[in-house]
Structures are given as C-alpha cells and as structure tokens.
Design a protein around this motif. Structure first.
Motif, PDB file in Angstrom:
ATOM      1  N   UNK A 186       8.672  32.284   8.522  1.00 50.86           N
ATOM      2  CA  UNK A 186       8.532  32.796   9.823  1.00 50.86           C
ATOM      3  C   UNK A 186       8.732  31.484  10.836  1.00 50.86           C
ATOM      4  N   UNK A 187       7.499  30.647  10.503  1.00 49.52           N
ATOM      5  CA  UNK A 187       7.391  29.224  11.440  1.00 49.52           C
ATOM      6  C   UNK A 187       8.674  28.856  11.357  1.00 49.52           C
ATOM      7  N   UNK A 188       9.195  28.372  10.180  1.00 46.48           N
ATOM      8  CA  UNK A 188      10.355  27.608   9.883  1.00 46.48           C
ATOM      9  C   UNK A 188      11.457  28.118  10.998  1.00 46.48           C
ATOM     10  N   UNK A 189      11.905  29.317  10.613  1.00 47.81           N
ATOM     11  CA  UNK A 189      12.914  30.034  11.597  1.00 47.81           C
ATOM     12  C   UNK A 189      12.596  29.663  12.983  1.00 47.81           C
ATOM     13  N   UNK A 190      11.403  30.320  13.435  1.00 50.06           N
ATOM     14  CA  UNK A 190      11.157  29.948  14.885  1.00 50.06           C
ATOM     15  C   UNK A 190      11.311  28.517  15.456  1.00 50.06           C
ATOM     16  N   UNK A 191      10.879  27.669  14.578  1.00 52.34           N
ATOM     17  CA  UNK A 191      10.991  26.268  14.666  1.00 52.34           C
ATOM     18  C   UNK A 191      12.443  25.906  15.404  1.00 52.34           C
ATOM     19  N   UNK A 192      13.520  26.488  14.323  1.00 48.07           N
ATOM     20  CA  UNK A 192      14.697  26.040  14.528  1.00 48.07           C
ATOM     21  C   UNK A 192      15.274  26.982  15.540  1.00 48.07           C
ATOM     22  N   UNK A 241      13.793  17.860   2.243  1.00 47.11           N
ATOM     23  CA  UNK A 241      13.290  18.606   3.524  1.00 47.11           C
ATOM     24  C   UNK A 241      12.817  19.832   2.960  1.00 47.11           C
ATOM     25  N   UNK A 242      11.472  20.338   3.317  1.00 47.41           N
ATOM     26  CA  UNK A 242      10.771  21.472   3.019  1.00 47.41           C
ATOM     27  C   UNK A 242      10.662  22.374   4.282  1.00 47.41           C
ATOM     28  N   UNK A 243      10.652  23.537   3.690  1.00 50.15           N
ATOM     29  CA  UNK A 243      10.557  24.768   4.888  1.00 50.15           C
ATOM     30  C   UNK A 243       8.847  24.494   5.305  1.00 50.15           C
ATOM     31  N   UNK A 244       8.330  24.440   6.557  1.00 49.85           N
ATOM     32  CA  UNK A 244       8.974  24.948   7.747  1.00 49.85           C
ATOM     33  C   UNK A 244       9.490  23.936   8.406  1.00 49.85           C
ATOM     34  N   UNK A 245       9.834  22.881   8.129  1.00 53.04           N
ATOM     35  CA  UNK A 245      10.406  21.891   8.986  1.00 53.04           C
ATOM     36  C   UNK A 245      11.715  22.487   9.507  1.00 53.04           C
ATOM     37  N   UNK A 246      12.176  22.374  10.619  1.00 50.19           N
ATOM     38  CA  UNK A 246      13.344  22.853  11.422  1.00 50.19           C
ATOM     39  C   UNK A 246      14.575  21.962  10.802  1.00 50.19           C
ATOM     40  N   UNK A 247      14.264  20.900  10.430  1.00 49.91           N
ATOM     41  CA  UNK A 247      15.663  20.304   9.805  1.00 49.91           C
ATOM     42  C   UNK A 247      16.317  20.576   8.724  1.00 49.91           C
ATOM     43  N   UNK A 248      15.336  21.229   7.795  1.00 49.23           N
ATOM     44  CA  UNK A 248      16.267  22.179   6.684  1.00 49.23           C
ATOM     45  C   UNK A 248      17.195  23.104   7.327  1.00 49.23           C
ATOM     46  N   UNK A 249      16.442  23.791   8.373  1.00 47.66           N
ATOM     47  CA  UNK A 249      17.295  24.954   8.709  1.00 47.66           C
ATOM     48  C   UNK A 249      18.586  24.492   9.560  1.00 47.66           C
ATOM     49  N   UNK A 250      18.392  23.426  10.305  1.00 46.32           N
ATOM     50  CA  UNK A 250      19.506  22.892  11.092  1.00 46.32           C
ATOM     51  C   UNK A 250      20.555  22.500   9.930  1.00 46.32           C
ATOM     52  N   UNK A 251      19.941  21.770   8.756  1.00 43.75           N
ATOM     53  CA  UNK A 251      20.868  21.281   7.628  1.00 43.75           C
ATOM     54  C   UNK A 251      21.729  22.463   7.440  1.00 43.75           C
ATOM     55  N   UNK A 252      21.138  23.647   7.052  1.00 43.85           N
ATOM     56  CA  UNK A 252      22.147  24.752   6.599  1.00 43.85           C
ATOM     57  C   UNK A 252      22.749  25.270   7.715  1.00 43.85           C
ATOM     58  N   UNK A 253      22.488  25.235   9.073  1.00 48.76           N
ATOM     59  CA  UNK A 253      23.150  25.832  10.362  1.00 48.76           C
ATOM     60  C   UNK A 253      24.472  24.760  10.263  1.00 48.76           C
ATOM     61  N   UNK A 254      24.355  23.375  10.031  1.00 46.93           N
ATOM     62  CA  UNK A 254      25.616  22.582  10.098  1.00 46.93           C
ATOM     63  C   UNK A 254      26.571  22.931   9.015  1.00 46.93           C
ATOM     64  N   UNK A 255      25.985  23.081   7.898  1.00 45.75           N
ATOM     65  CA  UNK A 255      26.753  23.231   6.610  1.00 45.75           C
ATOM     66  C   UNK A 255      27.420  24.646   6.685  1.00 45.75           C
ATOM     67  N   UNK A 256      26.942  25.521   7.175  1.00 47.42           N
ATOM     68  CA  UNK A 256      27.540  26.809   7.282  1.00 47.42           C
ATOM     69  C   UNK A 256      28.372  26.798   8.727  1.00 47.42           C
ATOM     70  N   UNK A 257      28.096  26.127   9.564  1.00 56.40           N
ATOM     71  CA  UNK A 257      28.751  26.207  10.755  1.00 56.40           C
ATOM     72  C   UNK A 257      28.490  27.357  11.527  1.00 56.40           C
TER      73      UNK A 257
END
Length: 235
Positions: free
Chosen positions: A189-195, A156-172
């Motif tokens: 910026x867009x990726x972070x805002x999307x997430x 999954x690549x930035x800016x897709x929100x899924x890569x941010x969600x993936x990190x969010x879940x892995x880091x709790x």
C-alpha cells in the motif's frame, strides 16, 4: 488502458498453506497452536530484518533462523539454529508445490483476455527464490515474464517508489492507470501510494488498518478482489 500488478506472497496464493504443512510436519502433536497467528508472527519478524538481508548486513540464512526462532519462541517453542534451517528447508519444499486457487485462476484468465488490460508482478525477495514461486504458480499463463519484477534482480525493494517507477517505465504505463494489489500495508500500500498508483489492500487476514497507510480499496477475499477488478475494468 488499465494495469493491474500483483504482489506474490499471500496475494496470488495463500502463504499459510506451505507454512502450516511445514509446521505440522515437524510438530504434528501441536494442534493447540493457532497456525494463522504463528504465521503472522513469522511475517513480522521477517519484515524486521528483510532490509538487512538485502543490504548484506545479515545473511539469508541468518534471516531465516531469526524469523523462525522468534516466532516459535512467542509460542514457547525453543529451537536451535539447525532446527530453524530445517524448518526453512521444508518450507521451501512446500513452496515449490504452491498453487493458484481456482478463483484466482479465473480472475487472471478473465483479465488477461481483455484488450485494455495489462498484468504484472512486483515481488520482494531473492531473485531465484521468487522466480521459483512464479513458475510453481505457472503465472506465465497470464503474465508475460517481462512484466515480472523481482526486487532481488532489480536491486530495489518495495515500498521504494523506484521499483514501481521501474515497472511503470518497462510496461509503458501512466501512474493514473496503474493499480497495485498486495497484502502488506507497509510494502504494498505504501509503495503504491508513494508512486502515485492506486492501492488495493488484499487483507486476507482481516488485520486492522494501519494509520497513515489507508488503501484506496480494501478486499478480504478472493471473490471480493475479482469483483473489484472487474468493476474497475468496467469503469
């Protein structure tokens, strides 16, 4: 608990440095060219075909050739495919010698010592190539390897929100406590805002803000970034 996650290229190190060393190795007489503008053009062309290289529409070699040829052509330098690949070879060689500045080192050290702060990385690019940079920068001194997320490894690549969600879940993490720092309005910026994360644009090149991609925070120097993150920690 605050979490600061960083892009790598042109965020945790100045990407112009290995690019400039490559260019002047091949064209030592071309001091007339603004290396920062040339580098900026190469990034534009790289972004144009990055997604195609990830999906297999073009090979990585074709992407390297495209971005170097197009950027140099903007400055009236024509090169062959072979010469473009030589440029990429030297560029990767110098990327293996990149370093984190003293300012960034001090910032990461101070943040890593705080009990209420987590650090991480989200970076776009081929898995092995990006990990080589992480290790060259010795980021493991401050950031656990399990908090380094490479698009080529995850798929999954930035800016897709899924890569941010993936990190969010892995880091709790919770989105409201997550801050992403990067140099690209379109990806970071867009990726972070999307997430739903806080966005910090590290605008080293002092570019004009992109309409619709305004960050929550913007800094233009390493000193400003360190001060901002320290202030957020104290908030």
């Amino acid at each position: 608990m605050k979490a600061f996650l960083f892009d790598v290229d042109d965020t945790l190190y100045d990407q112009v440095q290995p690019f400039a060393r490559t260019f002047y190795r091949l064209y030592p007489e071309r001091n007339d060219i603004d290396i920062h503008k040339l580098f900026a053009r190469s990034r534009v062309y790289s972004d144009e075909v990055f997604e195609d290289s990830c999906t297999g529409k073009i090979t990585m070699e074709e992407m390297y050739i495209y971005r170097v040829q197009k950027a140099l052509a903007d400055f009236d330098i024509a090169i062959s495919d072979e010469q473009a690949l030589t440029f990429q070879k030297y560029y990767e060689e110098y990327q293996g010698k990149i370093e984190v500045s003293e300012q960034i080192q001090a910032m990461l050290q101070a943040l890593s010592e705080k009990e209420n702060v987590q650090l991480g990385v989200i970076t776009n690019g081929p898995n092995e190539h990006q990990w080589d940079k992480v290790r060259a920068l010795d980021l493991q001194r401050w950031i656990p390897e399990e908090h380094v997320f490479v698009s080529g490894e995850i798929g999954i690549n930035k800016p897709q929100k899924e890569i941010f969600t993936y990190a969010e879940n892995r880091m709790h993490l919770t989105a409201e406590d997550a801050y992403f720092i990067g140099d690209s309005p379109e990806n970071d910026v867009a990726g972070a805002k999307n997430a739903g994360w806080h966005s910090i644009w590290f605008n080293r090149r002092k570019k004009t803000t992109v309409v619709g991609l305004e960050p929550e925070y913007c800094v233009t120097s390493e000193e400003e970034l360190a001060e901002l993150l320290q202030n957020i920690c104290g908030a």
